[in-house]
Design an enzyme around this catalytic site. Structure first.
Site, PDB file in Angstrom:
ATOM      1  N   ASP A 155       0.822  -1.203   0.000  1.00 34.31           N
ATOM      2  CA  ASP A 155       0.000   0.000   0.000  1.00 34.31           C
ATOM      3  C   ASP A 155       0.861   1.260   0.000  1.00 34.31           C
ATOM      4  OD1 ASP A 155      -2.401   1.318  -0.026  1.00 34.31           O
ATOM      5  OD2 ASP A 155      -2.812   1.081   2.113  1.00 34.31           O
ATOM      6  N   ASN A 203     -10.543  -2.890  -6.674  1.00 32.07           N
ATOM      7  CA  ASN A 203      -9.730  -1.888  -7.364  1.00 32.07           C
ATOM      8  C   ASN A 203     -10.272  -1.480  -8.727  1.00 32.07           C
ATOM      9  OD1 ASN A 203      -6.537  -3.104  -6.074  1.00 32.07           O
ATOM     10  ND2 ASN A 203      -7.865  -1.465  -5.316  1.00 32.07           N
ATOM     11  N   TRP A 204     -11.246  -2.235  -9.242  1.00 27.14           N
ATOM     12  CA  TRP A 204     -11.868  -1.843 -10.506  1.00 27.14           C
ATOM     13  C   TRP A 204     -12.631  -0.522 -10.378  1.00 27.14           C
ATOM     14  CZ3 TRP A 204     -10.174  -4.366 -14.574  1.00 27.14           C
ATOM     15  CH2 TRP A 204      -9.764  -5.704 -14.458  1.00 27.14           C
ATOM     16  N   ARG A 215      -5.559  -2.788   8.426  1.00 31.29           N
ATOM     17  CA  ARG A 215      -6.700  -3.649   8.115  1.00 31.29           C
ATOM     18  C   ARG A 215      -6.281  -4.635   7.033  1.00 31.29           C
ATOM     19  NH1 ARG A 215      -8.219   1.578   6.278  1.00 31.29           N
ATOM     20  NH2 ARG A 215      -8.025   1.791   4.007  1.00 31.29           N
TER      21      ARG A 215
END
Length: 262
Positions: free
Chosen positions: A39, A87-88, A213
């Site tokens: 990330d 993520n689309w 998370r």
């Protein structure tokens, strides 16, 4: 100190495993299966006044260096979260860039991964990717299928909820066909239908860039995993950062619901 010695690059060559980068690593206490949520690419780019896609490009180099560390330390399995089913929702231009970046990464790195005895595997709904990228992914898996080194798993178009639903459907189909009795369904039965079938459970989850998370990543496999969160954005997660995280794992007291042995 290691950043000054190696910058963002992992040591390479025949003596890489003996590099001082790996001093004080207890190899008997390394995770069998490490999972990384990579990330912070976009945040890294924005912090430098760059467009978000520059962060994704920088993140690819980080991934290569982290994989090299896994090879040097002979980690049994490394799984990275490359692209989620959610993520689309990102802008079409960014999604298109990522798909092209994945394709370029495979084209440039697959031969070296093969030489390094890496066994590549894709997790998720690969069949929903473009025909060209799907073909490239399957060919890369086939090329490395007989390798016996690090099992390198790339979660692509992957979601933990989706994986569990697909596994339950597969088990249900076996019951309906008469190949399986409902009372014979157990953990091993379900695990055999997961994308990670045959791999050890995840021992260690590393997430960069500050969020704490799972984000729908390997929900079943991380039931007893240890977690390591860092504020470092993924492009800045150097081999030294990875090694430090692995040292931290070696200090964890893993009880699996029991008591510490004295």
């Amino acid at each position: 100190m290691w950043d000054k010695l190696f910058g963002s690059k992992a040591p390479t060559g025949k003596n890489a495993a003996q590099s001082p980068l790996y001093n004080d690593i207890d190899r008997s206490r390394l995770p069998r299966h490490t999972a990384i949520i990579m990330d912070g690419n976009g945040r890294w780019a924005e912090g430098k006044g760059l467009i978000r896609t520059a962060g994704h490009t920088a993140g690819v180099d980080t991934l290569k260096q982290v994989l090299k560390v896994a090879i040097d330390l002979e980690l049994p399995a490394l799984t990275v979260y490359a692209f989620s089913t959610e993520n689309w929702k990102r802008p079409h231009a960014e999604v298109d860039f990522l798909m092209n970046l994945f394709s370029d990464y495979l084209a440039k790195e697959i031969d070296e991964m093969d030489e390094d005895n890496v066994k590549l595997r894709f997790l998720g709904r690969i069949d929903e990717l473009s025909p060209a990228l799907r073909k490239q992914a399957r060919e890369a898996e086939a090329q490395t299928a007989d390798n016996t080194g690090v099992h390198f798993n790339v979660a692509m178009n992957y979601g933990g909820h989706d994986e569990l639903i697909r596994a339950v459907r597969a088990v249900s189909g076996r019951v309906l066909s008469g190949d399986l009795k409902p009372e014979d369904i157990d953990e091993a039965c379900l695990e055999g239908e997961l994308d990670t079938a045959g791999l050890p459970p995840v021992d260690y989850v590393i997430r960069t860039s500050g969020d704490q998370r799972l984000s729908n990543f390997l929900l079943w496999q991380t039931a007893y995993a240890e977690f390591y969160f860092t504020d470092v954005n993924w492009p800045d997660f150097t081999p030294a950062c990875f090694v430090q995280a692995l040292r931290e794992f070696g200090n964890r007291d893993r009880r699996f619901g029991g008591l510490t042995k004295k």
